[in-house]
Every structure is written in structure tokens, then in C-alpha cells.
Scaffold this motif. Sequence first.
Motif, PDB file in Angstrom:
ATOM      1  N   ILE A  84     131.119  44.867  71.119  1.00 23.91           N
ATOM      2  CA  ILE A  84     132.208  45.805  71.319  1.00 23.91           C
ATOM      3  C   ILE A  84     131.794  47.134  70.704  1.00 23.91           C
ATOM      4  O   ILE A  84     131.356  47.182  69.545  1.00 23.91           O
ATOM      5  N   VAL A  85     131.923  48.191  71.468  1.00 24.76           N
ATOM      6  CA  VAL A  85     131.601  49.545  71.028  1.00 24.76           C
ATOM      7  C   VAL A  85     132.874  50.245  70.559  1.00 24.76           C
ATOM      8  O   VAL A  85     133.928  50.127  71.195  1.00 24.76           O
ATOM      9  N   PHE A  86     132.758  51.000  69.473  1.00 26.55           N
ATOM     10  CA  PHE A  86     133.861  51.816  68.964  1.00 26.55           C
ATOM     11  C   PHE A  86     133.472  53.274  69.162  1.00 26.55           C
ATOM     12  O   PHE A  86     132.445  53.715  68.655  1.00 26.55           O
ATOM     13  N   GLU A  87     134.299  54.015  69.901  1.00 27.85           N
ATOM     14  CA  GLU A  87     133.951  55.372  70.323  1.00 27.85           C
ATOM     15  C   GLU A  87     135.164  56.290  70.320  1.00 27.85           C
ATOM     16  O   GLU A  87     136.282  55.863  70.581  1.00 27.85           O
ATOM     17  N   ASP A  88     134.906  57.574  70.025  1.00 31.57           N
ATOM     18  CA  ASP A  88     135.981  58.569  70.048  1.00 31.57           C
ATOM     19  C   ASP A  88     135.900  59.498  71.241  1.00 31.57           C
ATOM     20  O   ASP A  88     136.807  60.315  71.433  1.00 31.57           O
ATOM     21  N   ALA A  89     134.836  59.423  72.037  1.00 33.31           N
ATOM     22  CA  ALA A  89     134.614  60.414  73.092  1.00 33.31           C
ATOM     23  C   ALA A  89     134.489  59.762  74.464  1.00 33.31           C
ATOM     24  O   ALA A  89     133.927  58.665  74.589  1.00 33.31           O
ATOM     25  N   PRO A  90     134.969  60.439  75.502  1.00 35.76           N
ATOM     26  CA  PRO A  90     134.866  59.876  76.849  1.00 35.76           C
ATOM     27  C   PRO A  90     133.444  59.531  77.277  1.00 35.76           C
ATOM     28  O   PRO A  90     133.226  58.505  77.932  1.00 35.76           O
ATOM     29  N   LEU A  91     132.464  60.366  76.920  1.00 34.08           N
ATOM     30  CA  LEU A  91     131.081  60.056  77.304  1.00 34.08           C
ATOM     31  C   LEU A  91     130.606  58.761  76.647  1.00 34.08           C
ATOM     32  O   LEU A  91     129.836  58.000  77.247  1.00 34.08           O
ATOM     33  N   GLY A  92     131.045  58.511  75.430  1.00 32.28           N
ATOM     34  CA  GLY A  92     130.680  57.274  74.753  1.00 32.28           C
ATOM     35  C   GLY A  92     131.370  56.063  75.344  1.00 32.28           C
ATOM     36  O   GLY A  92     130.769  54.977  75.461  1.00 32.28           O
ATOM     37  N   ILE A  93     132.634  56.227  75.721  1.00 35.36           N
ATOM     38  CA  ILE A  93     133.362  55.144  76.388  1.00 35.36           C
ATOM     39  C   ILE A  93     132.661  54.777  77.697  1.00 35.36           C
ATOM     40  O   ILE A  93     132.497  53.603  78.034  1.00 35.36           O
ATOM     41  N   HIS A 123     140.139  63.007  70.779  1.00 31.30           N
ATOM     42  CA  HIS A 123     140.532  63.101  72.184  1.00 31.30           C
ATOM     43  C   HIS A 123     141.863  62.396  72.385  1.00 31.30           C
ATOM     44  O   HIS A 123     142.225  61.495  71.626  1.00 31.30           O
ATOM     45  N   ALA A 124     142.566  62.802  73.427  1.00 34.01           N
ATOM     46  CA  ALA A 124     143.833  62.161  73.754  1.00 34.01           C
ATOM     47  C   ALA A 124     143.585  60.714  74.177  1.00 34.01           C
ATOM     48  O   ALA A 124     142.567  60.409  74.804  1.00 34.01           O
ATOM     49  N   PRO A 125     144.501  59.801  73.841  1.00 34.86           N
ATOM     50  CA  PRO A 125     144.307  58.390  74.192  1.00 34.86           C
ATOM     51  C   PRO A 125     144.006  58.151  75.659  1.00 34.86           C
ATOM     52  O   PRO A 125     143.166  57.308  75.992  1.00 34.86           O
ATOM     53  N   GLU A 126     144.659  58.896  76.555  1.00 34.03           N
ATOM     54  CA  GLU A 126     144.444  58.656  77.980  1.00 34.03           C
ATOM     55  C   GLU A 126     143.025  58.982  78.428  1.00 34.03           C
ATOM     56  O   GLU A 126     142.561  58.481  79.459  1.00 34.03           O
ATOM     57  N   GLU A 127     142.296  59.796  77.648  1.00 36.94           N
ATOM     58  CA  GLU A 127     140.910  60.113  77.986  1.00 36.94           C
ATOM     59  C   GLU A 127     139.955  58.979  77.633  1.00 36.94           C
ATOM     60  O   GLU A 127     138.785  59.006  78.045  1.00 36.94           O
ATOM     61  N   LEU A 128     140.429  57.995  76.886  1.00 41.55           N
ATOM     62  CA  LEU A 128     139.562  56.944  76.367  1.00 41.55           C
ATOM     63  C   LEU A 128     139.834  55.583  76.998  1.00 41.55           C
ATOM     64  O   LEU A 128     139.258  54.592  76.580  1.00 41.55           O
ATOM     65  N   ARG A 129     140.682  55.547  78.005  1.00 51.19           N
ATOM     66  CA  ARG A 129     141.043  54.267  78.600  1.00 51.19           C
ATOM     67  C   ARG A 129     140.073  53.877  79.708  1.00 51.19           C
ATOM     68  O   ARG A 129     139.347  54.704  80.255  1.00 51.19           O
ATOM     69  N   GLY A 130     140.070  52.607  80.043  1.00 55.43           N
ATOM     70  CA  GLY A 130     139.237  52.087  81.114  1.00 55.43           C
ATOM     71  C   GLY A 130     139.388  50.588  81.175  1.00 55.43           C
ATOM     72  O   GLY A 130     139.902  49.970  80.241  1.00 55.43           O
ATOM     73  N   PRO A 131     138.921  49.966  82.256  1.00 57.24           N
ATOM     74  CA  PRO A 131     139.085  48.516  82.400  1.00 57.24           C
ATOM     75  C   PRO A 131     138.340  47.710  81.344  1.00 57.24           C
ATOM     76  O   PRO A 131     138.697  46.555  81.089  1.00 57.24           O
ATOM     77  N   VAL A 152     138.091  48.769  78.183  1.00 61.45           N
ATOM     78  CA  VAL A 152     138.594  49.216  76.879  1.00 61.45           C
ATOM     79  C   VAL A 152     139.700  48.272  76.414  1.00 61.45           C
ATOM     80  O   VAL A 152     140.741  48.139  77.064  1.00 61.45           O
ATOM     81  N   LEU A 153     139.465  47.623  75.281  1.00 63.05           N
ATOM     82  CA  LEU A 153     140.393  46.618  74.764  1.00 63.05           C
ATOM     83  C   LEU A 153     141.592  47.229  74.061  1.00 63.05           C
ATOM     84  O   LEU A 153     142.668  46.633  74.027  1.00 63.05           O
ATOM     85  N   ALA A 154     141.407  48.406  73.473  1.00 62.74           N
ATOM     86  CA  ALA A 154     142.491  49.061  72.733  1.00 62.74           C
ATOM     87  C   ALA A 154     142.119  50.518  72.537  1.00 62.74           C
ATOM     88  O   ALA A 154     140.940  50.871  72.494  1.00 62.74           O
ATOM     89  N   VAL A 155     143.138  51.363  72.428  1.00 68.10           N
ATOM     90  CA  VAL A 155     142.969  52.754  72.016  1.00 68.10           C
ATOM     91  C   VAL A 155     143.919  52.982  70.848  1.00 68.10           C
ATOM     92  O   VAL A 155     145.125  52.767  70.979  1.00 68.10           O
ATOM     93  N   VAL A 156     143.359  53.380  69.710  1.00 62.90           N
ATOM     94  CA  VAL A 156     144.144  53.477  68.477  1.00 62.90           C
ATOM     95  C   VAL A 156     143.841  54.790  67.768  1.00 62.90           C
ATOM     96  O   VAL A 156     142.786  55.394  67.978  1.00 62.90           O
ATOM     97  N   PRO A 157     144.750  55.248  66.891  1.00 61.60           N
ATOM     98  CA  PRO A 157     144.487  56.488  66.166  1.00 61.60           C
ATOM     99  C   PRO A 157     143.464  56.327  65.056  1.00 61.60           C
ATOM    100  O   PRO A 157     142.773  57.282  64.707  1.00 61.60           O
ATOM    101  N   ASP A 158     143.372  55.122  64.486  1.00 61.61           N
ATOM    102  CA  ASP A 158     142.444  54.875  63.377  1.00 61.61           C
ATOM    103  C   ASP A 158     142.305  53.369  63.173  1.00 61.61           C
ATOM    104  O   ASP A 158     142.888  52.562  63.914  1.00 61.61           O
TER     105      ASP A 158
END
Length: 224
Positions: free
Chosen positions: A164-173, A190-198, A200-206
Motif C-alpha cells: 500500500i502506497v501513502f501519497e499526498d499528490a495526484p501524480l503519486g496516486i 491537495h483536495a481529497p477529490e484529487e486523490l481518489r481512485g478505484p 485508493v482505500l482511503a483519503v484522510v487529512p493525516d
Amino acid sequence: MLDALIFDMDGTMIDSMPSHQESWAVFAQRQGLDVDIADLMRRTTGRTGLECMRDLFGRPDMDAAEAMAHVHEKEAVYREIFAPIFAEVAGFKAFFQQAHARGLKLGVGTAGDRRNQAFAYANLQMPIAPLTTVGGDEGLPGKPDPAIFLEAARRMGVEPARCIVFEDAPLGIEAARRAGMRAVGIASSHAPEELRGPHVLAVVPDYHALITSQFLETHHVATS
């Protein structure tokens, strides 16, 4: 089906992206360049220093030695800005230690160079070192190419699908997706919606949010 976690560094382990943005503005001014810094950040966050400099100067064939001299200058400015206000992304070290205690292999896959890695680790004062760190100055293409994450998995002896990768940026996702890895979005820059994808297990602030939701307990059966 989980053996390892791979963490991006800037914006994922450490709350450094505002300082990177400020350092790009300082560097561009020194070079006499008129640059939309927000746009530059969107285009380049996750790419290697070499790639960033060739993009910034609009010279895709810029000599590597010249580009790296610029990288070292810019990153020295970044470290000078961030050092007095250095901070982890909230809860990172606690989450990292919990993952280690569960027997997971832990690696880092970052576009940052060795100097920035050393700076981050020295200031984080982590009691447990990552098993491996793959950096942006090792000759691999930057994100969204999956090479950095795939190399981290290879060095840890883990199949990509079991990471599982932990990333803050769309290019990394996107790099995680291309690597065949699942991901968690850390919405520190980045905004949570920029980090979503099939994948992606979760998007969290920290990481406090992951600890509170018992993310590791849900996705991993402890082996230690």
C-alpha cells in the motif's frame, strides 16, 4: 494480502509542501523567471529534481549536471525555510511505529534527493528506520511513472500487489495505480477529490484519522 507500506516523503511523512512552494518562488526570482508557482507545483510534485528543472526552464535537453546544480541550490533554500518550522504530517511516526509492530515491511519512495532525505530523517528522529529509501536522484523516472515504487517493493522483496502506497499528490496516486499497488491519499496539500481512485482505500487529512479508524487492523493480520 498486505506485506509492506511505501511512503512518499514530502507532504506525506513531513508537512513540507508549503516550504517547497516558497523555495520555488525564491529560486525562480533569483533566476529571473516569471513562473506561476501554483501551476508549477501541480505539474511537477512527484517528479524528480532533474525533470522539474528541465520543465521550469523549458529545456528538455538541459544537461544533467547543470540541472542538478540548480536542484541543489533550490533544495538548499527549501531546507533553510523549512528547518525552523519542521513538522511531521500529524501522527506519522505513531502510525509508522504501529505498522512496524505488526510486522509490516516499511519503505520510502520519494522524488527527493539524498540531501533532503537526510534532512527529513534527522529532523523526524525516527526510532525505526525504513527498510529502504528509493530517491529521485537514483536515475529512475519520477512519478507518475511507477519506477520508484516498484524499486522500493523489489528491494523489500515484496510483490507490488501486496503493498500500500501513502501519497499526498495526484501524480503519486497515479504512480501507485500504474505499479499495481493500492494507495491511501494523505490530503495535506491537495483536495481529497484529487486523490481518489478505484485503487485508493482511503483519503484522510493525516495519520491520526487512520489510527482512529483502525486502518491497519482492518487491512492487515499481524504476524509479530
